[in-house]
Motif scaffolding. Structure first.
Motif, PDB file in Angstrom:
ATOM      1  N   LEU A  68       0.827  -1.209   0.000  1.00  0.00           N
ATOM      2  CA  LEU A  68       0.000   0.000   0.000  1.00  0.00           C
ATOM      3  C   LEU A  68       0.861   1.259   0.000  1.00  0.00           C
ATOM      4  N   LEU A  69       1.955   1.233  -0.716  1.00  0.00           N
ATOM      5  CA  LEU A  69       2.877   2.372  -0.765  1.00  0.00           C
ATOM      6  C   LEU A  69       2.168   3.648  -1.225  1.00  0.00           C
ATOM      7  N   VAL A  70       1.395   3.546  -2.287  1.00  0.00           N
ATOM      8  CA  VAL A  70       0.710   4.728  -2.822  1.00  0.00           C
ATOM      9  C   VAL A  70      -0.369   5.199  -1.851  1.00  0.00           C
ATOM     10  N   GLU A  71      -1.115   4.256  -1.283  1.00  0.00           N
ATOM     11  CA  GLU A  71      -2.245   4.600  -0.422  1.00  0.00           C
ATOM     12  C   GLU A  71      -1.811   5.165   0.928  1.00  0.00           C
ATOM     13  N   SER A  72      -0.705   4.635   1.478  1.00  0.00           N
ATOM     14  CA  SER A  72      -0.349   5.004   2.848  1.00  0.00           C
ATOM     15  C   SER A  72       0.369   6.337   2.946  1.00  0.00           C
ATOM     16  N   GLY A  73       0.949   6.816   1.857  1.00  0.00           N
ATOM     17  CA  GLY A  73       1.642   8.100   1.899  1.00  0.00           C
ATOM     18  C   GLY A  73       2.888   8.020   2.777  1.00  0.00           C
ATOM     19  N   VAL A  88       7.206  -0.527  -9.498  1.00  0.00           N
ATOM     20  CA  VAL A  88       5.839  -1.050  -9.514  1.00  0.00           C
ATOM     21  C   VAL A  88       5.831  -2.377 -10.269  1.00  0.00           C
ATOM     22  N   ILE A  89       5.307  -3.409  -9.616  1.00  0.00           N
ATOM     23  CA  ILE A  89       5.091  -4.693 -10.270  1.00  0.00           C
ATOM     24  C   ILE A  89       3.692  -4.617 -10.877  1.00  0.00           C
ATOM     25  N   SER A 128      -5.512   2.467  -7.801  1.00  0.00           N
ATOM     26  CA  SER A 128      -5.746   1.868  -9.114  1.00  0.00           C
ATOM     27  C   SER A 128      -4.421   1.576  -9.801  1.00  0.00           C
ATOM     28  N   ARG A 129      -4.502   0.762 -10.810  1.00  0.00           N
ATOM     29  CA  ARG A 129      -3.302   0.454 -11.599  1.00  0.00           C
ATOM     30  C   ARG A 129      -2.677   1.744 -12.130  1.00  0.00           C
ATOM     31  N   ALA A 130      -3.508   2.640 -12.636  1.00  0.00           N
ATOM     32  CA  ALA A 130      -3.010   3.912 -13.187  1.00  0.00           C
ATOM     33  C   ALA A 130      -2.347   4.759 -12.107  1.00  0.00           C
ATOM     34  N   GLU A 131      -2.917   4.787 -10.905  1.00  0.00           N
ATOM     35  CA  GLU A 131      -2.328   5.567  -9.801  1.00  0.00           C
ATOM     36  C   GLU A 131      -0.963   5.013  -9.412  1.00  0.00           C
ATOM     37  N   LEU A 167       1.086   3.223 -11.378  1.00  0.00           N
ATOM     38  CA  LEU A 167       2.028   3.464 -12.481  1.00  0.00           C
ATOM     39  C   LEU A 167       2.473   4.923 -12.522  1.00  0.00           C
ATOM     40  N   ALA A 168       1.596   5.830 -12.112  1.00  0.00           N
ATOM     41  CA  ALA A 168       1.955   7.254 -12.093  1.00  0.00           C
ATOM     42  C   ALA A 168       3.049   7.544 -11.069  1.00  0.00           C
ATOM     43  N   GLN A 169       3.187   6.693 -10.051  1.00  0.00           N
ATOM     44  CA  GLN A 169       4.205   6.879  -9.008  1.00  0.00           C
ATOM     45  C   GLN A 169       5.525   6.176  -9.344  1.00  0.00           C
ATOM     46  N   ALA A 170       5.541   5.392 -10.400  1.00  0.00           N
ATOM     47  CA  ALA A 170       6.674   4.503 -10.670  1.00  0.00           C
ATOM     48  C   ALA A 170       7.867   5.220 -11.280  1.00  0.00           C
ATOM     49  N   ASP A 171       9.055   4.876 -10.768  1.00  0.00           N
ATOM     50  CA  ASP A 171      10.303   5.187 -11.456  1.00  0.00           C
ATOM     51  C   ASP A 171      10.660   4.033 -12.382  1.00  0.00           C
ATOM     52  N   ASP A 172      10.320   2.822 -11.932  1.00  0.00           N
ATOM     53  CA  ASP A 172      10.592   1.606 -12.692  1.00  0.00           C
ATOM     54  C   ASP A 172       9.335   0.755 -12.696  1.00  0.00           C
TER      55      ASP A 172
END
Length: 197
Positions: A108-113, A124-125, A156-159, A161-166
C-alpha cells in the motif's frame, strides 16, 4: 516495491533477494505483529475486543477484513495501531540490512503516503487486472467479487504506475520476469555505486 494484490510482489522480491538485495516486506512485518504474541496484539485486543483474536492469540484476519471493508473508521483505527509499529520495525530492519541495496516491499505504498520521501526509487510490479483477479482467486480460494472488493480499496493500476520510477511487467513467464529483474538489479547496483561516490 509495490503492486496490487496478485501482481507477484513476493515472486519478484524473492528473486531480488537471491541476487543479494536486502528485502524488508511490510506485509511480513504486519503478520508478525498480529501473530500469537505479536507486538500489536495487546493494543488490537483493547481496541477491537476478543472477537477479533483467535483461540491461539493471533488476529482474526477474516473477521477484521470484513470489519474494515464495511466500516471505514475501523480501518483508520487498525492503521493507527499497526502503521507506527510497522514504521519502527522497517527502520530497525534497515539499520541492519547488509545487501548492496535495500528494497522495501510495501503493497500500500501509494495509499499510505509518506513512503515516497523515504526511498530513492519506486518499482511497480504490474500486470493486467484480470490476471490479478485470476491469481488471487486461485491462491486464496476467493470469489471474483471478494478480490474485486479488495482491489477497490487499493490504488488503481493507473495511480500506481503514475508513481513509478521503474515498472516490471509480470504478465509473462518466469524467464521474462528473470530477464527484467536482472536488468533492474544491474541498474540498482550502478545507482548505488553513483550514490556512494
Amino acid at each position: 516495491m509495490t503492486g496490487g494484490i496478485g501482481c507477484g510482489k513476493t515472486a519478484v522480491s524473492d528473486r531480488f533477494a537471491a541476487l543479494g538485495a536486502s528485502i524488508i516486506d511490510t506485509d511480513l512485518i504486519a503478520h508478525a505483529l498480529t501473530a500469537p504474541g505479536g507486538a500489536a496484539m495487546d493494543a488490537l485486543l483493547q481496541e477491537f475486543g476478543p472477537a477479533f483474536v483467535s483461540a491461539d492469540g493471533a488476529l482474526e484476519r477474516v473477521r477484521m477484513r470484513e470489519l474494515v471493508f464495511s466500516e471505514p473508521p475501523a480501518k483508520a483505527r487498525l492503521e493507527a495501531i499497526l502503521h507506527p509499529r510497522i514504521r519502527a520495525a522497517t527502520a530497525a530492519a534497515a539499520r541492519v540490512a547488509s545487501g548492496p541495496y535495500l528494497i522495501y516491499v510495501v503493497p500500500l505504498l501509494v495509499e499510505s503516503g509518506g513512503w515516497r520521501e523515504r526511498v530513492d526509487r519506486v518499482l511497480v510490479i504490474d500486470c493486467p487486472e484480470e490476471m490479478q483477479i485470476a491469481r488471487v482467486m486461485r491462491r486464496n480460494a476467493m470469489s471474483e467479487a471478494q478480490v474485486r472488493a479488495i482491489m477497490a480499496t487499493q490504488a488503481s493500476r493507473a495511480e500506481r504506475l503514475a508513481q513509478a520510477d521503474d515498472v516490471l511487467s509480470n504478465d509473462g513467464g518466469l524467464d521474462a520476469l528473470d530477464r527484467q529483474i536482472a536488468l533492474l538489479h544491474a541498474q540498482y547496483l550502478a545507482f548505488c555505486g553513483r550514490m556512494a561516490r
